[in-house]
Design a protein around this motif. Sequence first.
Motif, mmCIF file in Angstrom:
data_model
loop_
_atom_site.group_PDB
_atom_site.id
_atom_site.type_symbol
_atom_site.label_atom_id
_atom_site.label_comp_id
_atom_site.label_asym_id
_atom_site.label_seq_id
_atom_site.Cartn_x
_atom_site.Cartn_y
_atom_site.Cartn_z
ATOM 1 N N ARG A 8 36.342 -5.525 17.585
ATOM 2 C CA ARG A 8 35.277 -6.396 16.875
ATOM 3 C C ARG A 8 34.933 -7.558 17.590
ATOM 4 N N ASP B 240 28.947 -4.724 12.514
ATOM 5 C CA ASP B 240 29.012 -3.396 11.716
ATOM 6 C C ASP B 240 27.816 -2.305 12.185
ATOM 7 N N THR C 164 32.934 2.418 14.427
ATOM 8 C CA THR C 164 33.326 1.939 13.331
ATOM 9 C C THR C 164 34.816 2.006 13.188
ATOM 10 N N GLU D 231 27.560 -8.649 9.903
ATOM 11 C CA GLU D 231 26.732 -7.633 9.515
ATOM 12 C C GLU D 231 26.139 -6.928 10.874
#
Length: 392
Positions: free
Chosen positions: A93, A133, A142, A130
């Motif tokens: 991430r 993702d 994911t 956002e």
Amino acid sequence: MPTITFNGVSKSFGANTVIKEFNAEVPDKDFLVLLGPSGCGKSTMLRMIAGLTEITAGELRFDDTVVNDLSPKRRNIAFVFQSYALYPHMKVRSNIAFPLVMDNFRWWHHIPIVGGLARRAILKRADVAEKVDAVAAMLELTDYLDRRPKALSGGQRQRVALARSLIRDPAVYLLDEPLSNLDAKLRSQMRAAISALHARVRKTFVYVTHDQVEAMTMGTRIIVLNDGVVQQYGTPKEIYDRPANTFVATFIGSPPMNVFLAEAGADGLRVGDHVLPGSRDAAERVISRGSAMIRLGVRAEKIAIHPGDATGENLIEARVAVVEHLGAETIVGFALEGTEGVNVVGAASTSGLFYARLTGEVPLSVNDPCRVGFALDAVTWFDHASGRRVEL
């Protein structure tokens, strides 16, 4: 989303010129592949587009803007490196979001403790989360967002590097041999993934590779480079069907195009000890150019090969040197009988051999006599001296 224009672009390192004067226009949303052997200058050209290497002469334009002196950040490009260049201490991430974090970074964030708190705050922002993702879902990452790079496979790491380049929505994507570290199966999967990504984002991609399969299957246009000189610029079909010279002809294709040296005479075109049947008219056209010598290029799939006892006016004698059974097809390497300079059949070197691509398996073995043939309308003609394609 710019059109990229090269106007007399060249690059020298001291007295060594690695990119000679180059002119081309890459339309917006194209998938341009820079293709050539190692050391030909393709990565240097990519780095000039990125602004990581200065241009020695000429102009590089994005639409009507000369970008020679613009910093990489102001060019609005994304660069995907061969080595992935992921931060090993960050989770997926954080790696994907890193460009957005840096866009929001301020000078006081370099203060110890403050910087760490600021980065975590930016990562938690709704707009940043956002985007991360959405990009992760696009590249099927994911389930890996909370892992570190060491826990990922090579293909997954490559997708993380692509995701990081996507997050800022750049105008141009630059990819420097991104699949060279992957095995054959992963390379095939990632070729399809990158092609699908290009179709989805509809932006300009510039892709560096020495792998012609990647170039032919992914590119909408290809620049073939050799020793800093652009050999040909065109679509994959143009480059395969109408190579500009013998270098392109023998570099593109697996196996590469066969190039036979022929001499024109009163009885036709002679290759080694063999006169090609029905070649008198072609021989006259060759002689009218002022030289009796010509090179004939024939793709492997255009050559027919038969056992040595086969009969036919269009067949010439040869001997099998290599047989590669690939399941659905067979590659046969052969030497023309009586051709000087051809290595002994069965030797380790394959220089001087020609190749045919045949459907299915064929009843031929190494050292078998055979007879080969091809139609003259399947020939691409090259000048003997310069190696450039000519029209007869």
